[in-house]
Design a protein around this motif. Structure first.
Motif, PDB file in Angstrom:
ATOM      1  N   PRO A  67       0.838  -1.206   0.000  1.00 44.62           N
ATOM      2  CA  PRO A  67       0.000   0.000   0.000  1.00 44.62           C
ATOM      3  C   PRO A  67       0.871   1.253   0.000  1.00 44.62           C
ATOM      4  O   PRO A  67       2.038   1.206   0.407  1.00 44.62           O
ATOM      5  N   GLU A  77      -1.407   1.913   7.453  1.00 47.32           N
ATOM      6  CA  GLU A  77      -2.477   2.458   8.298  1.00 47.32           C
ATOM      7  C   GLU A  77      -2.096   2.409   9.777  1.00 47.32           C
ATOM      8  O   GLU A  77      -2.782   2.996  10.606  1.00 47.32           O
ATOM      9  N   ILE A  92      -4.945  -7.156   4.475  1.00 45.71           N
ATOM     10  CA  ILE A  92      -6.291  -6.597   4.297  1.00 45.71           C
ATOM     11  C   ILE A  92      -6.350  -5.154   4.804  1.00 45.71           C
ATOM     12  O   ILE A  92      -6.972  -4.287   4.197  1.00 45.71           O
ATOM     13  N   LEU A  93      -5.676  -4.916   5.935  1.00 49.14           N
ATOM     14  CA  LEU A  93      -5.791  -3.611   6.606  1.00 49.14           C
ATOM     15  C   LEU A  93      -4.723  -2.615   6.175  1.00 49.14           C
ATOM     16  O   LEU A  93      -4.712  -1.483   6.665  1.00 49.14           O
ATOM     17  N   ASN A  94      -3.815  -3.021   5.315  1.00 44.38           N
ATOM     18  CA  ASN A  94      -2.662  -2.180   4.979  1.00 44.38           C
ATOM     19  C   ASN A  94      -1.868  -1.816   6.238  1.00 44.38           C
ATOM     20  O   ASN A  94      -1.377  -0.700   6.379  1.00 44.38           O
ATOM     21  N   SER A 151     -10.176  -1.880  11.219  1.00 47.51           N
ATOM     22  CA  SER A 151      -9.655  -0.647  10.602  1.00 47.51           C
ATOM     23  C   SER A 151      -9.885   0.596  11.458  1.00 47.51           C
ATOM     24  O   SER A 151      -8.969   1.418  11.598  1.00 47.51           O
TER      25      SER A 151
END
Ligand SMILES: *[C@@H]1O[C@H](CO)[C@@H](O)[C@H](O)[C@H]1NC(C)=O
Length: 221
Positions: free
Chosen positions: A87, A91, A118-120, A201
């Motif tokens: 990414p 995050e 999935i969540l970066n 997230s």
């Protein structure tokens, strides 16, 4: 132990050297009892004979090594999707404390990698709890090759060996004494990628960090 590490050929040669020496005294001592050892008879002589007599044409050999029909399955590396990449920005940090035996911990690592993707999130090298059964205090670094782990996943997720100093409060003890907002609740079995996006997230966005114990059931993508 050392002999197990020898290449197969060397081992076979050693056995050949050892075997005659091993059997000869027995053969002298009691030939009638051990005659079976001296002249082993194949159990399925007719089968063996026909196998040896059967002509093996080149055509047949080619057949043997031709890949089976794919039945519609495709190797995953031939996916038509564009290759995934890191990414643009992380995050936040994902930390996991894994208990159980080695196999449970290994599954926990795989889950953490998938969830970080999935969540970066940036994955922190998982922390292993002391195993209560074996009192094994091995760390991830004691068992796995950390640099290899980081390197093979470098195109998929970012991994750091330790949390930055800003998060030094985030210890095992911190979570042991109270319920903390940064702790991810256990995901339901077969949680979808969306479950993680919806439930985890926001934690990551608020704190730049989240933590699982162990993490989570395997995500279904
Ligand atoms: C992760 O990063 C990709 C590419 O930068 C972006 O398209 C996606 O929306 C991001 N997902 C999250 C959960 O941040």
């Amino acid at each position: 132990m050392k002999i197990l590490l020898l290449p197969g050929g060397v081992l076979a040669a050693l056995l050949l050297l050892i075997l005659p020496a091993f059997y000869t005294p027995f053969a002298h001592a009691s030939p009638s009892v051990l005659s079976e050892w001296n002249a082993p008879k194949p159990r399925h002589l007719p089968l063996l004979k026909s196998a040896l007599q059967r002509p093996t044409s080149n055509e047949k050999q080619t057949d043997l090594w031709t890949p089976l029909d794919d039945q519609g399955w495709r190797p995953c590396d031939e996916s038509s999707k564009p290759p995934l990449s890191l990414p643009e920005k992380s995050e936040g940090y994902l930390q996991v404390f894994l208990d159980g035996g080695l196999n449970q911990q290994r599954m926990g690592i795989c889950d953490a990698v998938a969830v970080a993707k999935i969540l970066n999130a940036t994955l922190v090298i998982p922390h292993f709890e002391v195993n209560p059964v074996w009192q094994d205090s091995s760390s991830f670094m004691d068992i796995f090759d950390v640099d290899h782990f980081i390197n093979v996943l470098k195109d998929d997720i970012s991994i750091v060996k330790e949390l930055p100093d800003d998060f030094s409060w985030s210890t095992r003890e911190y979570y042991a004494i109270a319920i903390r907002a940064t702790r991810i609740k256990m995901a339901p079995v077969h949680a979808s990628a969306n479950w993680y996006l919806e439930n985890v997230s926001p934690v990551l966005q608020s704190y730049g960090y989240c933590c699982g114990f162990p993490i989570l059931s395997p995500p279904v993508l």
